[in-house]
Design an enzyme around this catalytic site. Structure first.
Site, PDB file in Angstrom:
ATOM      1  N   TYR A  15       6.191  -0.051  -6.381  1.00  0.00           N
ATOM      2  CA  TYR A  15       4.480   1.045  -5.226  1.00  0.00           C
ATOM      3  C   TYR A  15       5.782   2.324  -5.913  1.00  0.00           C
ATOM      4  CZ  TYR A  15       3.173   3.585  -1.571  1.00  0.00           C
ATOM      5  OH  TYR A  15       2.829   4.560  -1.074  1.00  0.00           O
ATOM      6  N   THR A  17       0.133   2.152   9.992  1.00  0.00           N
ATOM      7  CA  THR A  17      -1.486   1.231   9.597  1.00  0.00           C
ATOM      8  C   THR A  17      -1.518   0.072  10.105  1.00  0.00           C
ATOM      9  OG1 THR A  17      -0.600   1.783   7.121  1.00  0.00           O
ATOM     10  CG2 THR A  17      -2.354   3.692   8.034  1.00  0.00           C
ATOM     11  N   ASN A  68      -7.963   5.793  -2.367  1.00  0.00           N
ATOM     12  CA  ASN A  68      -7.061   5.829  -1.850  1.00  0.00           C
ATOM     13  C   ASN A  68      -6.347   3.681  -1.941  1.00  0.00           C
ATOM     14  OD1 ASN A  68      -6.154   5.544   1.311  1.00  0.00           O
ATOM     15  ND2 ASN A  68      -7.358   4.115   1.620  1.00  0.00           N
ATOM     16  N   ASP A 106     -14.112  -3.048  -5.923  1.00  0.00           N
ATOM     17  CA  ASP A 106     -12.802  -3.069  -6.018  1.00  0.00           C
ATOM     18  C   ASP A 106     -12.615  -2.246  -7.135  1.00  0.00           C
ATOM     19  OD1 ASP A 106      -9.930  -3.765  -6.910  1.00  0.00           O
ATOM     20  OD2 ASP A 106     -10.762  -6.571  -6.599  1.00  0.00           O
ATOM     21  N   VAL A 161       2.917   7.117   7.342  1.00  0.00           N
ATOM     22  CA  VAL A 161       1.938   6.709   8.443  1.00  0.00           C
ATOM     23  C   VAL A 161       2.274   5.309   9.236  1.00  0.00           C
ATOM     24  CG1 VAL A 161      -0.791   7.164   9.242  1.00  0.00           C
ATOM     25  CG2 VAL A 161       0.410   8.236   7.426  1.00  0.00           C
ATOM     26  N   ILE A 177      -6.011   4.254   6.606  1.00  0.00           N
ATOM     27  CA  ILE A 177      -5.816   5.765   6.469  1.00  0.00           C
ATOM     28  C   ILE A 177      -7.214   6.133   6.058  1.00  0.00           C
ATOM     29  CG2 ILE A 177      -4.899   7.905   4.749  1.00  0.00           C
ATOM     30  CD1 ILE A 177      -2.337   6.379   5.188  1.00  0.00           C
ATOM     31  N   SER A 197       2.250   9.164  -2.487  1.00  0.00           N
ATOM     32  CA  SER A 197       2.860   8.634  -1.387  1.00  0.00           C
ATOM     33  C   SER A 197       4.313   9.710  -2.019  1.00  0.00           C
ATOM     34  CB  SER A 197       3.978   7.354  -1.600  1.00  0.00           C
ATOM     35  OG  SER A 197       4.807   7.326  -0.575  1.00  0.00           O
ATOM     36  N   LYS A 222       2.776   5.131  -8.366  1.00  0.00           N
ATOM     37  CA  LYS A 222       2.570   6.159  -7.587  1.00  0.00           C
ATOM     38  C   LYS A 222       2.867   7.073  -8.275  1.00  0.00           C
ATOM     39  CE  LYS A 222       0.830   4.605  -3.937  1.00  0.00           C
ATOM     40  NZ  LYS A 222      -0.801   5.167  -3.392  1.00  0.00           N
TER      41      LYS A 222
HETATM   42  N1  LIG Z   1       0.915   4.146   5.076  1.00  0.00           N
HETATM   43  C1  LIG Z   1       1.453   4.543   4.912  1.00  0.00           C
HETATM   44  O1  LIG Z   1       2.794   5.272   5.528  1.00  0.00           O
HETATM   45  C2  LIG Z   1       1.564   5.489   3.156  1.00  0.00           C
HETATM   46  C3  LIG Z   1       2.483   6.174   3.121  1.00  0.00           C
HETATM   47  C4  LIG Z   1       2.370   6.896   1.320  1.00  0.00           C
HETATM   48  C5  LIG Z   1       0.893   6.801   1.086  1.00  0.00           C
HETATM   49  N2  LIG Z   1       0.308   5.760   1.859  1.00  0.00           N
HETATM   50  C6  LIG Z   1      -1.249   5.434   0.579  1.00  0.00           C
HETATM   51  O2  LIG Z   1      -2.362   5.875   1.299  1.00  0.00           O
HETATM   52  C7  LIG Z   1      -3.586   4.707   0.834  1.00  0.00           C
HETATM   53  C8  LIG Z   1      -3.857   4.687   2.045  1.00  0.00           C
HETATM   54  O3  LIG Z   1      -2.707   3.724   3.085  1.00  0.00           O
HETATM   55  P1  LIG Z   1      -2.507   2.842   4.061  1.00  0.00           P
HETATM   56  O4  LIG Z   1      -1.392   2.638   4.828  1.00  0.00           O
HETATM   57  O5  LIG Z   1      -3.418   2.777   5.264  1.00  0.00           O
HETATM   58  O6  LIG Z   1      -3.481   1.294   3.835  1.00  0.00           O
HETATM   59  P2  LIG Z   1      -3.057   0.024   2.171  1.00  0.00           P
HETATM   60  O7  LIG Z   1      -2.102  -1.429   2.927  1.00  0.00           O
HETATM   61  O8  LIG Z   1      -1.566   0.505   1.345  1.00  0.00           O
HETATM   62  O9  LIG Z   1      -4.374  -0.800   1.304  1.00  0.00           O
HETATM   63  C9  LIG Z   1      -4.998   0.165   2.083  1.00  0.00           C
HETATM   64  C10 LIG Z   1      -6.605  -0.432   1.075  1.00  0.00           C
HETATM   65  O10 LIG Z   1      -6.311  -0.650  -0.657  1.00  0.00           O
HETATM   66  C11 LIG Z   1      -7.550  -1.623  -0.707  1.00  0.00           C
HETATM   67  N3  LIG Z   1      -6.576  -2.538  -1.648  1.00  0.00           N
HETATM   68  C12 LIG Z   1      -5.462  -3.576  -1.004  1.00  0.00           C
HETATM   69  N4  LIG Z   1      -5.344  -4.333  -1.309  1.00  0.00           N
HETATM   70  C13 LIG Z   1      -6.198  -4.322  -2.492  1.00  0.00           C
HETATM   71  C14 LIG Z   1      -5.806  -5.056  -3.697  1.00  0.00           C
HETATM   72  N5  LIG Z   1      -5.017  -6.453  -4.502  1.00  0.00           N
HETATM   73  N6  LIG Z   1      -6.922  -4.756  -4.978  1.00  0.00           N
HETATM   74  C15 LIG Z   1      -7.650  -3.486  -4.623  1.00  0.00           C
HETATM   75  N7  LIG Z   1      -7.611  -2.739  -3.315  1.00  0.00           N
HETATM   76  C16 LIG Z   1      -6.896  -3.059  -2.468  1.00  0.00           C
HETATM   77  C17 LIG Z   1      -7.799  -2.356   0.513  1.00  0.00           C
HETATM   78  O11 LIG Z   1      -9.155  -1.293   1.112  1.00  0.00           O
HETATM   79  P3  LIG Z   1     -10.924  -3.151   0.828  1.00  0.00           P
HETATM   80  O12 LIG Z   1      -9.989  -3.925   1.246  1.00  0.00           O
HETATM   81  O13 LIG Z   1     -11.533  -2.058   1.651  1.00  0.00           O
HETATM   82  O14 LIG Z   1     -10.714  -2.567  -1.145  1.00  0.00           O
HETATM   83  C18 LIG Z   1      -7.046  -2.060   2.043  1.00  0.00           C
HETATM   84  O15 LIG Z   1      -8.179  -1.139   2.741  1.00  0.00           O
HETATM   85  C19 LIG Z   1      -2.140   3.842   0.036  1.00  0.00           C
HETATM   86  O16 LIG Z   1      -3.291   4.705  -0.969  1.00  0.00           O
HETATM   87  C20 LIG Z   1      -0.913   4.179   0.015  1.00  0.00           C
HETATM   88  O17 LIG Z   1      -0.257   3.872  -0.683  1.00  0.00           O
HETATM   89  C21 LIG Z   1       0.292   5.585   3.306  1.00  0.00           C
END
Ligand SMILES: NC(=O)c1ccc[n+]([C@@H]2O[C@H](COP(=O)([O-])OP(=O)(O)OC[C@H]3O[C@@H](n4cnc5c(N)ncnc54)[C@H](OP(=O)(O)O)[C@@H]3O)[C@@H](O)[C@H]2O)c1
Length: 267
Positions: free
Chosen positions: A166, A201, A85, A57, A199, A13, A147, A170
């Protein structure tokens, strides 16, 4: 002619926010990533001169302060919209329910730390680091990606007992947003907790356990929304999130809404 900084921009995302915002060449888009050499984001930046990759970070105060300083050097000290994000979870315990969590102080910390570090401490550090830029920006918006899993009504209606750390992190993020909104309203700064929907991803082919977990979630979510077919794509999620961010104003500051702009349609 707006400026945006997105944390966790390397994939999913976050990267889609960068892609859609970069399509308007008058925008300045700051993609904050832990690894600036990550192929996906550097490919995108190579195609758009308005995308700047910044190392940062959110779980490391020094790192995110340096990212804000690097951002200020690009944008003349201003920023219109910050999108926090970043997210991390302890994958091994995602299926656990509360009564299955260990009676072991170190083990339970290991389960909660990734979520608390990114959502709560990371949310606070990212906000505080970028606040001086946001104050000088025209839009003055701070958006935290939350979320629907933190919505008590959704948990109760769908019966989702897993994803404990999680969801709690949130939910804490949503309270953090309300606290910032209360503090920053007199300075004209708007703050929002925004769920992006459910989503897809996942990079590449999903392993069997992920397919199984998604099937279980789908059955639970269908108790709330019987017509739901599955996850949406990042493109649809981000398009709707950007509309919600566009509509954010003093009246909606401090709230927690979905990509559909309300607190009832989480999918
Ligand atoms: N996918 C879904 O269905 C969904 C649903 C509800 C909410 N969300 C929220 O939407 C946002 C994006 O979700 P997503 O599914 O695209 O990705 P994600 O896998 O949850 O990760 C988002 C980004 O967080 C960074 N990250 C990962 N591990 C980390 C760590 N240990 N320390 C610091 N940063 C870290 C990474 O970016 P960098 O490597 O660029 O730092 C990664 O690209 C998140 O906040 C997630 O909780 C997602």
């Amino acid at each position: 002619m707006s400026s945006y900084a997105i944390t966790g921009a390397s994939k999913g995302i976050g990267r889609e926010f960068v892609r859609q915002l970069a399509a308007d060449s008058t925008n300045t888009v700051l993609a904050i990533v832990r690894n600036p050499k990550s192929a996906d984001i550097s490919d995108l930046a190579s195609k758009h001169s308005n995308v700047h990759i910044i190392k940062g970070d959110v779980t490391d105060p020094k790192s995110i302060l340096e990212a804000a300083a690097a951002a200020a050097a690009i944008t003349d000290g201003k920023l219109d919209v910050l999108i926090h994000n970043s997210n991390a979870v302890d994958k091994d315990s995602m299926a656990s329910t509360p009564s299955q969590l260990p009676f072991d102080a170190q083990a339970i910390q290991n389960i909660f730390s990734p979520s608390l570090n990114t959502a709560i401490y990371g949310g606070i550090w990212a906000t505080n680091a970028f606040l001086p830029l946001i104050e000088k920006g025209a839009q003055k918006k701070i958006v935290h990606i939350s979320s629907g899993m933190a919505d008590v009504d959704l948990i109760n209606k769908a019966g989702v007992s897993s994803g404990v750390a999680y969801s709690i992190a949130k939910a804490g993020l949503n309270v953090t947003v309300a606290k910032y909104a209360a503090e920053l309203a007199p300075r004209g700064i708007k703050v929002l907790a925004l769920s992006p929907g459910w989503v897809d991803t996942w990079d590449g082919e999903k392993p069997a356990e992920v397919v199984y977990a998604n099937e279980l979630l789908l059955k639970m979510f269908q108790l709330v929304e019987p017509e739901l077919k599955g996850q949406i794509q990042p493109e649809e999620s981000v398009k709707k999130c950007l509309q919600v961010i566009e509509n954010l104003n003093a009246g909606s500051s401090g709230s927690f809404v979905s990509h559909n702009g309300d607190r009832s349609r989480w999918f």
